[in-house]
Design a protein around this motif. Structure first.
Motif, PDB file in Angstrom:
ATOM      1  N   GLN A 155      34.003  50.483  37.412  1.00 59.16           N
ATOM      2  CA  GLN A 155      33.729  49.104  37.838  1.00 59.16           C
ATOM      3  C   GLN A 155      33.519  48.176  36.644  1.00 59.16           C
ATOM      4  OE1 GLN A 155      34.171  48.239  40.949  1.00 59.16           O
ATOM      5  NE2 GLN A 155      34.577  50.395  41.435  1.00 59.16           N
ATOM      6  N   SER A 156      32.919  48.705  35.602  1.00 59.34           N
ATOM      7  CA  SER A 156      32.705  47.902  34.402  1.00 59.34           C
ATOM      8  C   SER A 156      34.036  47.509  33.754  1.00 59.34           C
ATOM      9  CB  SER A 156      31.848  48.677  33.394  1.00 59.34           C
ATOM     10  OG  SER A 156      31.726  47.959  32.186  1.00 59.34           O
ATOM     11  N   THR A 157      34.931  48.477  33.615  1.00 59.89           N
ATOM     12  CA  THR A 157      36.226  48.180  32.993  1.00 59.89           C
ATOM     13  C   THR A 157      37.075  47.278  33.883  1.00 59.89           C
ATOM     14  OG1 THR A 157      37.053  50.299  33.851  1.00 59.89           O
ATOM     15  CG2 THR A 157      36.273  50.259  31.572  1.00 59.89           C
ATOM     16  N   ILE A 158      36.951  47.406  35.198  1.00 60.66           N
ATOM     17  CA  ILE A 158      37.650  46.493  36.107  1.00 60.66           C
ATOM     18  C   ILE A 158      37.162  45.059  35.885  1.00 60.66           C
ATOM     19  CG2 ILE A 158      37.871  45.801  38.529  1.00 60.66           C
ATOM     20  CD1 ILE A 158      37.932  48.755  39.266  1.00 60.66           C
ATOM     21  N   ALA A 159      35.851  44.881  35.755  1.00 63.44           N
ATOM     22  CA  ALA A 159      35.281  43.552  35.539  1.00 63.44           C
ATOM     23  C   ALA A 159      35.776  42.946  34.231  1.00 63.44           C
ATOM     24  CB  ALA A 159      33.757  43.630  35.547  1.00 63.44           C
ATOM     25  N   ILE A 160      35.775  43.749  33.176  1.00 67.12           N
ATOM     26  CA  ILE A 160      36.219  43.247  31.876  1.00 67.12           C
ATOM     27  C   ILE A 160      37.694  42.858  31.923  1.00 67.12           C
ATOM     28  CG2 ILE A 160      36.632  43.895  29.465  1.00 67.12           C
ATOM     29  CD1 ILE A 160      34.140  45.686  29.663  1.00 67.12           C
ATOM     30  N   GLY A 161      38.526  43.717  32.522  1.00 70.28           N
ATOM     31  CA  GLY A 161      39.952  43.423  32.591  1.00 70.28           C
ATOM     32  C   GLY A 161      40.290  42.254  33.496  1.00 70.28           C
ATOM     33  N   SER A 162      39.529  42.098  34.590  1.00 73.79           N
ATOM     34  CA  SER A 162      39.839  41.032  35.550  1.00 73.79           C
ATOM     35  C   SER A 162      39.492  39.646  35.019  1.00 73.79           C
ATOM     36  CB  SER A 162      39.096  41.278  36.864  1.00 73.79           C
ATOM     37  OG  SER A 162      37.687  41.187  36.687  1.00 73.79           O
ATOM     38  N   GLY A 163      38.714  39.589  33.926  1.00 70.38           N
ATOM     39  CA  GLY A 163      38.384  38.288  33.351  1.00 70.38           C
ATOM     40  C   GLY A 163      39.580  37.594  32.732  1.00 70.38           C
ATOM     41  N   GLY A 164      40.588  38.389  32.339  1.00 69.87           N
ATOM     42  CA  GLY A 164      41.788  37.793  31.745  1.00 69.87           C
ATOM     43  C   GLY A 164      41.498  37.046  30.460  1.00 69.87           C
ATOM     44  N   VAL A 165      42.277  36.013  30.207  1.00 76.57           N
ATOM     45  CA  VAL A 165      42.163  35.245  28.960  1.00 76.57           C
ATOM     46  C   VAL A 165      41.007  34.261  29.025  1.00 76.57           C
ATOM     47  CG1 VAL A 165      43.319  33.628  27.399  1.00 76.57           C
ATOM     48  CG2 VAL A 165      44.607  35.506  28.431  1.00 76.57           C
ATOM     49  N   THR A 166      40.900  33.520  30.116  1.00 80.55           N
ATOM     50  CA  THR A 166      39.909  32.451  30.202  1.00 80.55           C
ATOM     51  C   THR A 166      38.720  32.793  31.084  1.00 80.55           C
ATOM     52  OG1 THR A 166      41.128  31.447  32.041  1.00 80.55           O
ATOM     53  CG2 THR A 166      41.683  30.697  29.813  1.00 80.55           C
ATOM     54  N   GLY A 167      38.766  33.918  31.808  1.00 82.53           N
ATOM     55  CA  GLY A 167      37.661  34.291  32.670  1.00 82.53           C
ATOM     56  C   GLY A 167      37.742  33.634  34.040  1.00 82.53           C
ATOM     57  N   LYS A 168      36.942  34.108  34.967  1.00 76.75           N
ATOM     58  CA  LYS A 168      36.913  33.567  36.325  1.00 76.75           C
ATOM     59  C   LYS A 168      36.024  32.342  36.453  1.00 76.75           C
ATOM     60  CE  LYS A 168      37.744  38.101  38.443  1.00 76.75           C
ATOM     61  NZ  LYS A 168      37.188  39.169  39.306  1.00 76.75           N
ATOM     62  N   GLY A 169      35.237  32.089  35.425  1.00 73.71           N
ATOM     63  CA  GLY A 169      34.332  30.947  35.475  1.00 73.71           C
ATOM     64  C   GLY A 169      32.896  31.375  35.702  1.00 73.71           C
ATOM     65  N   TRP A 170      31.981  30.578  35.160  1.00 76.62           N
ATOM     66  CA  TRP A 170      30.549  30.883  35.286  1.00 76.62           C
ATOM     67  C   TRP A 170      30.137  30.906  36.754  1.00 76.62           C
ATOM     68  CZ3 TRP A 170      25.927  27.263  35.217  1.00 76.62           C
ATOM     69  CH2 TRP A 170      24.736  27.981  35.008  1.00 76.62           C
ATOM     70  N   LEU A 171      29.418  31.926  37.142  1.00 80.02           N
ATOM     71  CA  LEU A 171      28.926  32.165  38.498  1.00 80.02           C
ATOM     72  C   LEU A 171      30.033  32.580  39.468  1.00 80.02           C
ATOM     73  CD1 LEU A 171      26.503  29.110  38.952  1.00 80.02           C
ATOM     74  CD2 LEU A 171      25.995  31.342  37.971  1.00 80.02           C
ATOM     75  N   MET A 172      31.237  32.804  38.948  1.00 79.53           N
ATOM     76  CA  MET A 172      32.376  33.106  39.814  1.00 79.53           C
ATOM     77  C   MET A 172      32.835  34.557  39.716  1.00 79.53           C
ATOM     78  SD  MET A 172      32.766  30.233  41.297  1.00 79.53           S
ATOM     79  CE  MET A 172      34.331  30.476  42.132  1.00 79.53           C
ATOM     80  N   GLY A 173      32.100  35.413  39.046  1.00 73.63           N
ATOM     81  CA  GLY A 173      32.503  36.804  38.877  1.00 73.63           C
ATOM     82  C   GLY A 173      32.356  37.595  40.172  1.00 73.63           C
ATOM     83  N   THR A 174      33.455  38.059  40.717  1.00 75.04           N
ATOM     84  CA  THR A 174      33.403  38.793  41.981  1.00 75.04           C
ATOM     85  C   THR A 174      32.784  40.180  41.811  1.00 75.04           C
ATOM     86  OG1 THR A 174      35.691  39.484  41.591  1.00 75.04           O
ATOM     87  CG2 THR A 174      35.350  37.562  42.993  1.00 75.04           C
ATOM     88  N   GLN A 175      33.149  40.882  40.755  1.00 79.30           N
ATOM     89  CA  GLN A 175      32.554  42.199  40.513  1.00 79.30           C
ATOM     90  C   GLN A 175      31.038  42.081  40.363  1.00 79.30           C
ATOM     91  OE1 GLN A 175      35.390  44.241  41.364  1.00 79.30           O
ATOM     92  NE2 GLN A 175      34.295  45.557  39.931  1.00 79.30           N
ATOM     93  N   THR A 176      30.601  40.995  39.743  1.00 79.99           N
ATOM     94  CA  THR A 176      29.174  40.781  39.513  1.00 79.99           C
ATOM     95  C   THR A 176      28.450  40.485  40.819  1.00 79.99           C
ATOM     96  OG1 THR A 176      29.593  39.912  37.295  1.00 79.99           O
ATOM     97  CG2 THR A 176      27.484  39.342  38.321  1.00 79.99           C
ATOM     98  N   HIS A 177      28.944  39.498  41.557  1.00 80.43           N
ATOM     99  CA  HIS A 177      28.189  39.015  42.708  1.00 80.43           C
ATOM    100  C   HIS A 177      28.414  39.835  43.964  1.00 80.43           C
ATOM    101  CE1 HIS A 177      26.656  35.731  40.374  1.00 80.43           C
ATOM    102  NE2 HIS A 177      27.889  35.412  39.987  1.00 80.43           N
ATOM    103  N   LEU A 178      29.402  40.700  43.938  1.00 83.16           N
ATOM    104  CA  LEU A 178      29.532  41.684  45.020  1.00 83.16           C
ATOM    105  C   LEU A 178      28.823  42.986  44.660  1.00 83.16           C
ATOM    106  CD1 LEU A 178      33.255  41.120  46.094  1.00 83.16           C
ATOM    107  CD2 LEU A 178      31.177  40.360  47.258  1.00 83.16           C
ATOM    108  N   GLU A 179      28.120  42.950  43.525  1.00 81.93           N
ATOM    109  CA  GLU A 179      27.219  44.031  43.092  1.00 81.93           C
ATOM    110  C   GLU A 179      27.946  45.344  42.815  1.00 81.93           C
ATOM    111  OE1 GLU A 179      23.720  44.418  45.465  1.00 81.93           O
ATOM    112  OE2 GLU A 179      23.377  42.257  45.591  1.00 81.93           O
ATOM    113  N   PHE A 180      29.136  45.242  42.234  1.00 82.41           N
ATOM    114  CA  PHE A 180      29.839  46.450  41.806  1.00 82.41           C
ATOM    115  C   PHE A 180      29.416  46.888  40.404  1.00 82.41           C
ATOM    116  CE2 PHE A 180      32.874  45.100  45.116  1.00 82.41           C
ATOM    117  CZ  PHE A 180      33.022  46.306  45.783  1.00 82.41           C
TER     118      PHE A 180
END
Length: 369
Positions: A231-256
């Motif tokens: 789950q950690s590596t999925i979160a890092i990879g899903s951020g891409g070049v610019t990221g999903k945006g502050w407070l917009m991390g799905t892996q984070t806020h879906l508690e993965f």
């Protein structure tokens, strides 16, 4: 006739000039990035940001006190602090408090974790040892230094606390290396360490072996031991070049993401700020390490050079190990991201280290003036 009081700035200025401007600014910027990230990561943990702000305040007080302590006083305190630290570690082994299967804490009127003391006490002691033998180093001096290092290292690892044990061993090794450890001995230690891996494996706890196996193939247990790192590596990879945006991390806020406010906060940051954010953070850490090495290079004595170099490399070790483990290139160990992860103990230890670097820089200027 009343005496005119000096302006407030003239009263405050001597107390603020103990801080090194460049180092303070870098630490402040990393702490600011950490608070922004923690706000997102800790939305489901009320009070985390407020607690961390209090921890930061305590860390800055410790940093200020350390910056006011002269290197000469640190030299005199080295042996007593090391002795107290080892004594407390022995007390932990005999009648320490057990939590989650580890005996790491001691109740001395308040609950303390003596292993944290050794992160600074270890380089202090070895820097003192080599300072006393300046100009007459032989191979036996390095043997004694190794013994001084291995005693607390063994006591910490057997608690078990592999993460802190590795940090303490690394801090001591940096002092020994900077003191002039011959390359032949270093190569011999590397070969001996590689040859002893089967023996080390047999003494490792089951959970430690599992962490190594998950490093090799986390998909072998995707819903169990490998879940966190996947789950950690999925979160890092899903951020891409610019990221999903502050407070917009799905892996984070879906508690993965596990331990997302502490050891895995870099995963949260990477998902929301992406590659560009990671580059900015890496530059900040490189500036922190570069400033520490600059202070070390200009230090006036062997003691301050060894101590400053070891503390700077501790910052590097914290950052490298944490980013490596959450990225899946190192086994998962309990090492926080410096000045970003939530927690008071590590933050105070890092603040103490930064304060010692400022003390070295400040007293060098006083000597020159």
């Amino acid at each position: 006739m009343s005496l005119q009081r000096p302006p407030l700035w003239q009263i405050i200025k001597p107390h603020l000039t103990v801080f090194d401007g460049a180092l303070s600014l870098i630490v402040f910027l990393i702490l600011s990035v950490g608070i922004v990230t923690l706000y997102s990561a800790g939305m489901n943990f009320p009070g985390r940001v407020e607690d961390q702000l209090r921890n930061i305040l305590v860390a800055f007080v410790v940093m200020w006190i350390a910056a006011n302590v002269s290197p000469q006083l640190l030299l005199r305190l080295a042996v007593p602090v090391y002795t107290v630290g080892v004594t407390l570690l022995i007390a932990v082994a005999l009648f320490g408090i057990i939590k989650k299967g580890s005996r790491r804490w001691l109740n001395i009127g308040m609950v303390v974790q003596p292993s944290e003391i050794m992160k600074i006490a270890m380089p202090l002691m070895l820097a003192w040892y080599f300072q006393k033998r300046e100009g007459m180093l032989r191979w036996d001096a390095f043997v004694v230094a190794a013994i001084l290092l291995l005693i607390p290292g063994f006591l910490i690892i057997r608690q078990p606390d592999l993460g802190t044990g590795l940090l303490v061993l690394a801090a001591g090794f940096y002092v020994i290396f900077f003191a002039g450890l011959p390359w032949k001995i270093l190569a011999g230690l590397f070969v001996a360490g590689a040859a002893s891996l089967p023996v080390v494996w047999s003494f490792m706890h089951d959970y430690q072996r599992q962490r190594v196996m998950m490093l090799i193939d986390p998909t072998s247990d995707p819903l169990g031991k490998g879940f966190h790192i996947i789950q950690s590596t999925i979160a890092i990879g899903s951020g891409g070049v610019t990221g999903k945006g502050w407070l917009m991390g799905t892996q984070t806020h879906l508690e993965f993401i596990p331990e997302r406010t502490t050891d895995f906060i870099f995963s949260v940051y990477s998902e929301e700020f992406g590659l560009i954010g990671n580059i900015v953070l890496l530059v900040l850490y490189l500036l922190l390490i570069g400033r520490g090495l600059m202070i070390t290079a200009n230090a006036p004595t062997l003691f301050t050079r060894l101590l400053g170099g070891a503390i700077t490399m501790i910052f590097f070790t914290y950052a490298f190990v944490n980013m490596g483990m959450v990225s899946g290139i190192l086994p998962v160990v309990g090492v926080p991201l410096p000045f970003m992860s939530y927690g008071g103990t590590a933050l105070v230890t890092l603040g103490l280290g930064a304060g010692i670097l400022m003390s070295i820089q400040r007293h060098r200027k006083l000597v020159q003036s």
